[in-house]
Design an enzyme around this catalytic site. Structure first.
Site, PDB file in Angstrom:
ATOM      1  N   ASP A  11       1.450  -1.825   0.281  1.00  0.00           N
ATOM      2  CA  ASP A  11      -0.221   0.316   0.045  1.00  0.00           C
ATOM      3  C   ASP A  11       1.093   1.472  -0.479  1.00  0.00           C
ATOM      4  O   ASP A  11       2.276   0.955   0.271  1.00  0.00           O
ATOM      5  CB  ASP A  11      -0.496   0.377   0.862  1.00  0.00           C
ATOM      6  CG  ASP A  11      -1.940   1.516   1.103  1.00  0.00           C
ATOM      7  OD1 ASP A  11      -2.237   1.514   0.105  1.00  0.00           O
ATOM      8  OD2 ASP A  11      -1.775   1.522   2.567  1.00  0.00           O
ATOM      9  N   SER A  12       0.218   1.994   0.497  1.00  0.00           N
ATOM     10  CA  SER A  12       1.212   3.986  -0.011  1.00  0.00           C
ATOM     11  C   SER A  12       1.581   3.505   1.397  1.00  0.00           C
ATOM     12  O   SER A  12       2.449   4.642   1.681  1.00  0.00           O
ATOM     13  CB  SER A  12       0.398   4.383  -0.564  1.00  0.00           C
ATOM     14  OG  SER A  12      -0.965   4.649   0.379  1.00  0.00           O
ATOM     15  N   TYR A  43      -1.017   8.081  -2.713  1.00  0.00           N
ATOM     16  CA  TYR A  43      -0.683   7.602  -4.274  1.00  0.00           C
ATOM     17  C   TYR A  43      -2.137   8.282  -4.945  1.00  0.00           C
ATOM     18  O   TYR A  43      -2.559   8.182  -6.173  1.00  0.00           O
ATOM     19  CB  TYR A  43      -1.646   6.325  -3.852  1.00  0.00           C
ATOM     20  CG  TYR A  43      -0.539   5.240  -4.469  1.00  0.00           C
ATOM     21  CD1 TYR A  43       1.150   6.227  -3.822  1.00  0.00           C
ATOM     22  CD2 TYR A  43      -0.138   4.059  -4.602  1.00  0.00           C
ATOM     23  CE1 TYR A  43       2.294   4.997  -3.730  1.00  0.00           C
ATOM     24  CE2 TYR A  43       0.822   3.279  -4.228  1.00  0.00           C
ATOM     25  CZ  TYR A  43       1.801   3.850  -4.215  1.00  0.00           C
ATOM     26  OH  TYR A  43       3.087   3.313  -4.397  1.00  0.00           O
ATOM     27  N   GLY A  44      -3.189   8.577  -3.697  1.00  0.00           N
ATOM     28  CA  GLY A  44      -4.765   8.958  -4.676  1.00  0.00           C
ATOM     29  C   GLY A  44      -4.312  10.516  -6.375  1.00  0.00           C
ATOM     30  O   GLY A  44      -5.682  10.532  -6.346  1.00  0.00           O
ATOM     31  N   CYS A  74      -4.393  -1.906  -2.306  1.00  0.00           N
ATOM     32  CA  CYS A  74      -4.606  -0.229  -1.586  1.00  0.00           C
ATOM     33  C   CYS A  74      -5.543  -0.419  -2.964  1.00  0.00           C
ATOM     34  O   CYS A  74      -5.663  -0.549  -4.162  1.00  0.00           O
ATOM     35  CB  CYS A  74      -3.076   0.530  -2.247  1.00  0.00           C
ATOM     36  SG  CYS A  74      -3.278   2.212  -2.803  1.00  0.00           S
ATOM     37  N   ASN A  75      -6.788   0.283  -2.507  1.00  0.00           N
ATOM     38  CA  ASN A  75      -7.634   0.661  -4.002  1.00  0.00           C
ATOM     39  C   ASN A  75      -7.000   1.244  -5.073  1.00  0.00           C
ATOM     40  O   ASN A  75      -7.310   1.050  -6.314  1.00  0.00           O
ATOM     41  CB  ASN A  75      -8.727   1.205  -3.506  1.00  0.00           C
ATOM     42  CG  ASN A  75      -9.575   0.548  -2.588  1.00  0.00           C
ATOM     43  OD1 ASN A  75     -10.507   0.493  -3.284  1.00  0.00           O
ATOM     44  ND2 ASN A  75      -9.338  -0.065  -1.781  1.00  0.00           N
ATOM     45  N   THR A  76      -5.904   2.043  -4.283  1.00  0.00           N
ATOM     46  CA  THR A  76      -6.079   3.255  -5.767  1.00  0.00           C
ATOM     47  C   THR A  76      -4.905   2.040  -6.853  1.00  0.00           C
ATOM     48  O   THR A  76      -4.982   2.331  -8.722  1.00  0.00           O
ATOM     49  CB  THR A  76      -5.072   4.420  -5.097  1.00  0.00           C
ATOM     50  OG1 THR A  76      -5.998   5.218  -3.521  1.00  0.00           O
ATOM     51  CG2 THR A  76      -4.437   5.227  -5.881  1.00  0.00           C
ATOM     52  N   GLU A 154      -2.221   9.246   8.329  1.00  0.00           N
ATOM     53  CA  GLU A 154      -1.561   9.024   8.383  1.00  0.00           C
ATOM     54  C   GLU A 154      -0.300  10.126   8.959  1.00  0.00           C
ATOM     55  O   GLU A 154       0.394  10.210   9.794  1.00  0.00           O
ATOM     56  CB  GLU A 154      -0.762   9.159   6.405  1.00  0.00           C
ATOM     57  CG  GLU A 154      -1.000   8.505   5.971  1.00  0.00           C
ATOM     58  CD  GLU A 154      -0.082   7.019   6.310  1.00  0.00           C
ATOM     59  OE1 GLU A 154       0.301   7.134   6.978  1.00  0.00           O
ATOM     60  OE2 GLU A 154      -0.625   6.075   5.330  1.00  0.00           O
ATOM     61  N   CYS A 186     -11.102   2.903   0.117  1.00  0.00           N
ATOM     62  CA  CYS A 186      -9.470   2.947   0.506  1.00  0.00           C
ATOM     63  C   CYS A 186      -9.344   2.520   1.416  1.00  0.00           C
ATOM     64  O   CYS A 186     -10.148   1.942   2.659  1.00  0.00           O
ATOM     65  CB  CYS A 186      -9.640   4.552   1.005  1.00  0.00           C
ATOM     66  SG  CYS A 186      -7.764   4.582   0.771  1.00  0.00           S
ATOM     67  N   HIS A 188      -7.615   2.685   3.659  1.00  0.00           N
ATOM     68  CA  HIS A 188      -6.913   3.401   4.898  1.00  0.00           C
ATOM     69  C   HIS A 188      -8.193   4.219   5.967  1.00  0.00           C
ATOM     70  O   HIS A 188      -8.663   3.356   7.492  1.00  0.00           O
ATOM     71  CB  HIS A 188      -6.676   4.853   4.421  1.00  0.00           C
ATOM     72  CG  HIS A 188      -5.654   4.163   4.407  1.00  0.00           C
ATOM     73  ND1 HIS A 188      -4.369   4.835   3.393  1.00  0.00           N
ATOM     74  CD2 HIS A 188      -3.784   5.166   5.200  1.00  0.00           C
ATOM     75  CE1 HIS A 188      -3.328   4.975   3.337  1.00  0.00           C
ATOM     76  NE2 HIS A 188      -2.994   5.445   4.952  1.00  0.00           N
TER      77      HIS A 188
HETATM   78  N1  DGL Z   1      -4.888   2.383   0.775  1.00  0.00           N
HETATM   79  C1  DGL Z   1      -5.218   3.886   0.051  1.00  0.00           C
HETATM   80  C2  DGL Z   1      -5.534   3.222  -1.572  1.00  0.00           C
HETATM   81  O1  DGL Z   1      -6.320   1.842  -0.606  1.00  0.00           O
HETATM   82  C3  DGL Z   1      -4.861   4.752  -0.234  1.00  0.00           C
HETATM   83  C4  DGL Z   1      -4.532   6.357  -1.156  1.00  0.00           C
HETATM   84  C5  DGL Z   1      -3.829   6.868  -1.513  1.00  0.00           C
HETATM   85  O2  DGL Z   1      -2.222   6.506  -0.479  1.00  0.00           O
HETATM   86  O3  DGL Z   1      -4.082   7.983  -1.696  1.00  0.00           O
HETATM   87  O4  DGL Z   1      -6.518   3.428  -1.823  1.00  0.00           O
END
Ligand code: DGL
Length: 266
Positions: A11-12, A43-44, A74-76, A154, A186, A188
């Site tokens: 993940d990010s 990442y988003g 990570c969804n992104t 974060e 997401c 998070h």
């Molecule tokens: N946990 C990531 C997700 O599911 C976060 C993405 C991010 O870093 O913006 O999209």
């Protein structure tokens, strides 16, 4: 592929720990190597090219470390980079994204009015809409980008008046007014589950991905004959940039003495 090799999870930042934790609960014999790309977080708000580049580098690294399967926690990255990752690595090991298992779970529940919250990149990709419409012809999906939530988490500001105010602002969006279920799109966001539940006053089913994804990981490893069969698992955590928040949250999910290694990929 050796059954007792680790699962690679990335993940990010801390979000994927919610998935790693659910995998550890569901599959206690499994070991994993977690990569949190804190250097490139969030990442988003990055371009598709950047998200794909980071994801490819991380998966190359995890495969180099001997992982038997990859979980894009990570969804992104799942929305943007899954096709490229699966095309490149899918023939040598299972590559699992966090979106497909959730879409399958929604299809079984037969909700017709579904909300999705996620990062800008995930929402703009329309990954949930496209996949949900394939499974359920009459589903109506309302998507809302909630880009402030990842930085809030974060920064260690979950469960504060700041996170509550930001959530109240996003969840009062009229587009989410009549939904039956809300996908936390997401990884998070499960860290804000209680606050979201309080704001929605139990009127909406909240769909968290970690347990659903862990179940899917179990089925996929089993189908490939690579479920671990040893008694003791061990986990390693890599970060592209050390952060206190990551260390603190990782310790709340796992043990006080986790192995946290800083690893720069470029
Ligand atoms: N946990 C990531 C997700 O599911 C976060 C993405 C991010 O870093 O913006 O999209």
């Amino acid at each position: 592929m050796a059954k007792n090799s680790p699962i690679g999870i990335f993940d990010s930042g801390v979000g994927g720990l919610t998935v790693a934790n659910a995998i550890a609960d569901a599959l206690p014999k499994e070991s994993f190597i977690y990569f949190g790309d804190t250097k490139h977080l969030p990442y988003g708000d990055k371009s598709n090219e950047a998200i794909t580049k980071y994801s490819l580098e991380i998966v190359d690294f995890l495969i180099g470390e001997g992982c038997k399967a990859i979980v894009i926690a990570c969804n992104t990255a799942s929305a943007i980079a899954y096709d490229v990752l699966n095309e490149k690595y899918g023939k040598i090991l299972p590559v699992i994204n966090v979106i497909d298992p959730v879409v399958e779970a929604i299809a079984l529940r037969k909700h017709h009015l579904v909300g999705v919250i996620g990062t800008r990149a995930t929402i703009n990709s329309r990954a949930y809409e496209t996949r949900l419409h394939k499974e359920l012809s009459d589903v109506h999906v309302s998507s809302v980008a909630t880009p402030l939530l990842v930085p809030v988490i974060e920064e260690g500001l979950a469960h504060t008046s700041i996170s509550r105010q930001i959530l109240a602002h996003y969840l009062s969006n009229p587009a989410l007014g009549s939904i039956q279920a809300l996908i936390l799109g997401c990884t998070h966001y499960p860290l804000l589950h209680q606050e979201i539940e309080d704001l929605l006053e139990n009127k909406v089913e909240i769909i968290d991905s970690p347990q659903i994804v862990a179940e899917s990981v179990s089925q996929i490893l089993s189908a490939h004959g690579i479920l671990a069969n040893q008694k003791h698992s061990s986990h390693l955590f890599y970060l592209s940039d050390y952060t206190e928040t990551f260390h603190r949250i990782a310790k709340t999910f796992f043990s006080e003495s986790i192995d946290l290694i800083e690893k720069r990929l470029d």
